[in-house]
Scaffold this motif. Structure first.
Motif, PDB file in Angstrom:
ATOM      1  N   PRO A 136      55.565  57.905  16.784  1.00  0.00           N
ATOM      2  CA  PRO A 136      55.434  57.295  18.113  1.00  0.00           C
ATOM      3  C   PRO A 136      54.532  58.106  19.051  1.00  0.00           C
ATOM      4  CG  PRO A 136      57.719  57.251  17.392  1.00  0.00           C
ATOM      5  CD  PRO A 136      56.974  58.074  16.386  1.00  0.00           C
ATOM      6  N   SER A 137      54.528  59.423  18.874  1.00  0.00           N
ATOM      7  CA  SER A 137      53.691  60.278  19.724  1.00  0.00           C
ATOM      8  C   SER A 137      52.202  60.129  19.420  1.00  0.00           C
ATOM      9  CB  SER A 137      54.108  61.747  19.560  1.00  0.00           C
ATOM     10  OG  SER A 137      54.011  62.149  18.210  1.00  0.00           O
ATOM     11  N   ASP A 138      51.868  59.520  18.275  1.00  0.00           N
ATOM     12  CA  ASP A 138      50.466  59.229  17.975  1.00  0.00           C
ATOM     13  C   ASP A 138      49.974  58.002  18.740  1.00  0.00           C
ATOM     14  OD1 ASP A 138      50.298  61.321  16.080  1.00  0.00           O
ATOM     15  OD2 ASP A 138      51.179  60.029  14.535  1.00  0.00           O
ATOM     16  N   ILE A 139      50.916  57.205  19.227  1.00  0.00           N
ATOM     17  CA  ILE A 139      50.581  55.962  19.932  1.00  0.00           C
ATOM     18  C   ILE A 139      50.713  56.111  21.444  1.00  0.00           C
ATOM     19  CG2 ILE A 139      51.122  53.501  20.122  1.00  0.00           C
ATOM     20  CD1 ILE A 139      50.128  54.324  17.360  1.00  0.00           C
ATOM     21  N   HIS A 140      51.726  56.874  21.876  1.00  0.00           N
ATOM     22  CA  HIS A 140      52.039  56.978  23.305  1.00  0.00           C
ATOM     23  C   HIS A 140      52.102  58.426  23.766  1.00  0.00           C
ATOM     24  CE1 HIS A 140      52.946  52.704  23.804  1.00  0.00           C
ATOM     25  NE2 HIS A 140      53.580  52.756  22.648  1.00  0.00           N
ATOM     26  N   ARG A 141      51.989  58.605  25.072  1.00  0.00           N
ATOM     27  CA  ARG A 141      52.152  59.894  25.726  1.00  0.00           C
ATOM     28  C   ARG A 141      53.218  59.748  26.806  1.00  0.00           C
ATOM     29  NH1 ARG A 141      49.995  61.110  21.889  1.00  0.00           N
ATOM     30  NH2 ARG A 141      48.024  62.218  21.528  1.00  0.00           N
ATOM     31  N   PRO A 142      53.825  60.841  27.243  1.00  0.00           N
ATOM     32  CA  PRO A 142      54.803  60.756  28.331  1.00  0.00           C
ATOM     33  C   PRO A 142      54.224  60.019  29.541  1.00  0.00           C
ATOM     34  CG  PRO A 142      54.873  62.933  27.351  1.00  0.00           C
ATOM     35  CD  PRO A 142      53.698  62.221  26.715  1.00  0.00           C
ATOM     36  N   LEU A 143      55.064  59.199  30.147  1.00  0.00           N
ATOM     37  CA  LEU A 143      54.641  58.331  31.246  1.00  0.00           C
ATOM     38  C   LEU A 143      55.096  58.908  32.574  1.00  0.00           C
ATOM     39  CD1 LEU A 143      53.356  55.518  31.854  1.00  0.00           C
ATOM     40  CD2 LEU A 143      55.654  54.565  31.655  1.00  0.00           C
ATOM     41  N   ASP A 144      54.162  59.164  33.466  1.00  0.00           N
ATOM     42  CA  ASP A 144      54.504  59.697  34.790  1.00  0.00           C
ATOM     43  C   ASP A 144      55.452  58.748  35.508  1.00  0.00           C
ATOM     44  OD1 ASP A 144      52.904  61.909  34.427  1.00  0.00           O
ATOM     45  OD2 ASP A 144      51.179  61.073  35.506  1.00  0.00           O
ATOM     46  N   VAL A 204      59.221  47.495  39.331  1.00  0.00           N
ATOM     47  CA  VAL A 204      57.764  47.641  39.290  1.00  0.00           C
ATOM     48  C   VAL A 204      57.344  48.071  37.888  1.00  0.00           C
ATOM     49  CG1 VAL A 204      55.793  48.891  40.215  1.00  0.00           C
ATOM     50  CG2 VAL A 204      57.693  48.277  41.724  1.00  0.00           C
ATOM     51  N   GLU A 205      56.361  47.396  37.339  1.00  0.00           N
ATOM     52  CA  GLU A 205      55.881  47.755  36.006  1.00  0.00           C
ATOM     53  C   GLU A 205      55.184  49.107  36.042  1.00  0.00           C
ATOM     54  OE1 GLU A 205      52.589  46.223  32.766  1.00  0.00           O
ATOM     55  OE2 GLU A 205      53.672  44.686  33.922  1.00  0.00           O
ATOM     56  N   ILE A 206      55.532  49.982  35.087  1.00  0.00           N
ATOM     57  CA  ILE A 206      54.927  51.309  35.027  1.00  0.00           C
ATOM     58  C   ILE A 206      54.239  51.583  33.686  1.00  0.00           C
ATOM     59  CG2 ILE A 206      56.465  52.337  36.736  1.00  0.00           C
ATOM     60  CD1 ILE A 206      58.101  53.493  34.406  1.00  0.00           C
ATOM     61  N   GLY A 207      54.397  50.697  32.731  1.00  0.00           N
ATOM     62  CA  GLY A 207      53.770  50.909  31.432  1.00  0.00           C
ATOM     63  C   GLY A 207      54.040  49.746  30.512  1.00  0.00           C
ATOM     64  N   ARG A 208      53.482  49.837  29.292  1.00  0.00           N
ATOM     65  CA  ARG A 208      53.678  48.759  28.325  1.00  0.00           C
ATOM     66  C   ARG A 208      53.772  49.318  26.908  1.00  0.00           C
ATOM     67  NH1 ARG A 208      51.463  42.872  29.555  1.00  0.00           N
ATOM     68  NH2 ARG A 208      52.121  42.754  31.719  1.00  0.00           N
ATOM     69  N   ILE A 209      54.592  48.645  26.113  1.00  0.00           N
ATOM     70  CA  ILE A 209      54.637  48.870  24.675  1.00  0.00           C
ATOM     71  C   ILE A 209      54.147  47.579  24.033  1.00  0.00           C
ATOM     72  CG2 ILE A 209      56.186  49.153  22.709  1.00  0.00           C
ATOM     73  CD1 ILE A 209      57.915  50.938  24.454  1.00  0.00           C
ATOM     74  N   SER A 210      53.275  47.694  23.051  1.00  0.00           N
ATOM     75  CA  SER A 210      52.677  46.489  22.493  1.00  0.00           C
ATOM     76  C   SER A 210      52.753  46.491  20.972  1.00  0.00           C
ATOM     77  CB  SER A 210      51.218  46.354  22.930  1.00  0.00           C
ATOM     78  OG  SER A 210      50.446  47.419  22.407  1.00  0.00           O
ATOM     79  N   CYS A 211      52.668  45.290  20.412  1.00  0.00           N
ATOM     80  CA  CYS A 211      52.538  45.118  18.970  1.00  0.00           C
ATOM     81  C   CYS A 211      51.536  43.995  18.757  1.00  0.00           C
ATOM     82  CB  CYS A 211      53.886  44.800  18.330  1.00  0.00           C
ATOM     83  SG  CYS A 211      54.563  43.194  18.792  1.00  0.00           S
ATOM     84  N   ALA A 212      51.322  43.590  17.526  1.00  0.00           N
ATOM     85  CA  ALA A 212      50.330  42.554  17.247  1.00  0.00           C
ATOM     86  C   ALA A 212      50.707  41.210  17.864  1.00  0.00           C
ATOM     87  CB  ALA A 212      50.151  42.399  15.735  1.00  0.00           C
ATOM     88  N   THR A 213      52.009  40.996  18.095  1.00  0.00           N
ATOM     89  CA  THR A 213      52.487  39.698  18.556  1.00  0.00           C
ATOM     90  C   THR A 213      52.457  39.565  20.074  1.00  0.00           C
ATOM     91  OG1 THR A 213      53.967  39.704  16.658  1.00  0.00           O
ATOM     92  CG2 THR A 213      54.358  38.022  18.331  1.00  0.00           C
TER      93      THR A 213
END
Length: 253
Positions: free
Chosen positions: A16-24, A49-58
């Motif tokens: 997971p750390s290859d895809i994301h970094r800690p979010l402020d 309030v939206e602060i980030g996103r997780i995504s997949c192909a769908t």
């Protein structure tokens, strides 16, 4: 057997750390649910309030920040099914979440459990594949080793009761045969879901705190399937109250 080939290494080829970094600004405590209408009502009610996103192909899954009882809480709608749910939570931990309160509906194997009745799992039968990559092979896994007492106190404050017991986690919803239902009941299961065992294994493996609870929906305790209150659009006001229970626990922990 292939599923007995557990590898305890915390590092994989893809992490997971290859895809994301800690979010402020990401809160350490999060509330997540599966039902889209309940989740959207929670987001709107709290002015999240939206602060980030997780995504997949769908599709993409927004991560929100909200305030509840003066505490910062992250909000995230979980994927249905063990692989997607666990993968997303594993990514959520990288963003900065340490504690998760996860809730959703389940099928009951005991029709005396009321529609929208609260169920707190204490253990899960591992009839899915994902958990075997996060924990050594076994038939069962402990669920909710932490925060059960705190949650029961919240229920008491709201005049609510709950049923505690074993859940049957399976990833094949159209293979819950009558024979399997009877065998799972004989093993002490009171309900059936798709994610609980895998989420428990993830929490144990990553050293995170995840509290899971259900509200009863459809019933498999009979000669024929009974839909009862299954569906995101049903019992919305009651589900809003259930979401409040999750928020209170997240704010407390």
């Amino acid at each position: 057997m292939l599923l007995h080939e557990f590898d305890p290494s915390p590092s994989a080829v893809l992490n997971p750390s290859d895809i994301h970094r800690p979010l402020d600004g990401c809160p350490q405590a999060a509330v997540s649910c599966f039902e889209r209408h309940t989740f959207q009502r929670m987001v709107e009610r709290l002015g999240a309030v939206e602060i980030g996103r997780i995504s997949c192909a769908t599709f993409e899954m927004p991560v929100y920040r909200a305030e509840y009882q003066g505490k910062a809480v992250a909000l995230f709608q979980s994927y249905v099914g063990a692989p997607g749910c666990v993968g997303a939570l594993d990514e959520l931990f990288i963003l900065g979440v340490e504690k998760v309160v996860l809730f959703g509906s389940c099928g009951v194997l005991d029709k005396s459990i009321q529609n929208c009745g609260i169920i707190v799992p204490t253990s899960a039968l591992r009839d899915e594949g994902t958990s075997y990559h996060y924990a050594p092979a076994s038939d069962e896994i402990e669920v909710n080793p932490r925060y059960r007492e705190e949650f029961c106190q919240i229920l008491a404050r709201h005049g609510c009761s709950c049923v505690e017991g074993k859940v049957w986690t399976t990833d094949a919803i159209y293979r819950e045969t009558a024979g399997k239902v009877q065998r799972r009941k004989a093993q002490g299961c009171i309900c059936v879901d798709m994610e609980c065992a895998a989420v428990a294994a993830l929490a144990q493996f990553r050293g995170k705190a995840v509290f899971q609870f259900f509200h009863g929906a459809d019933s498999l305790d009979g000669e024929a399937w009974d839909k009862r209150g299954l569906g995101s659009q049903y019992n919305l006001s009651e589900k809003d109250k259930i979401a409040q229970l999750a928020l209170e626990l997240a704010a407390e922990i």
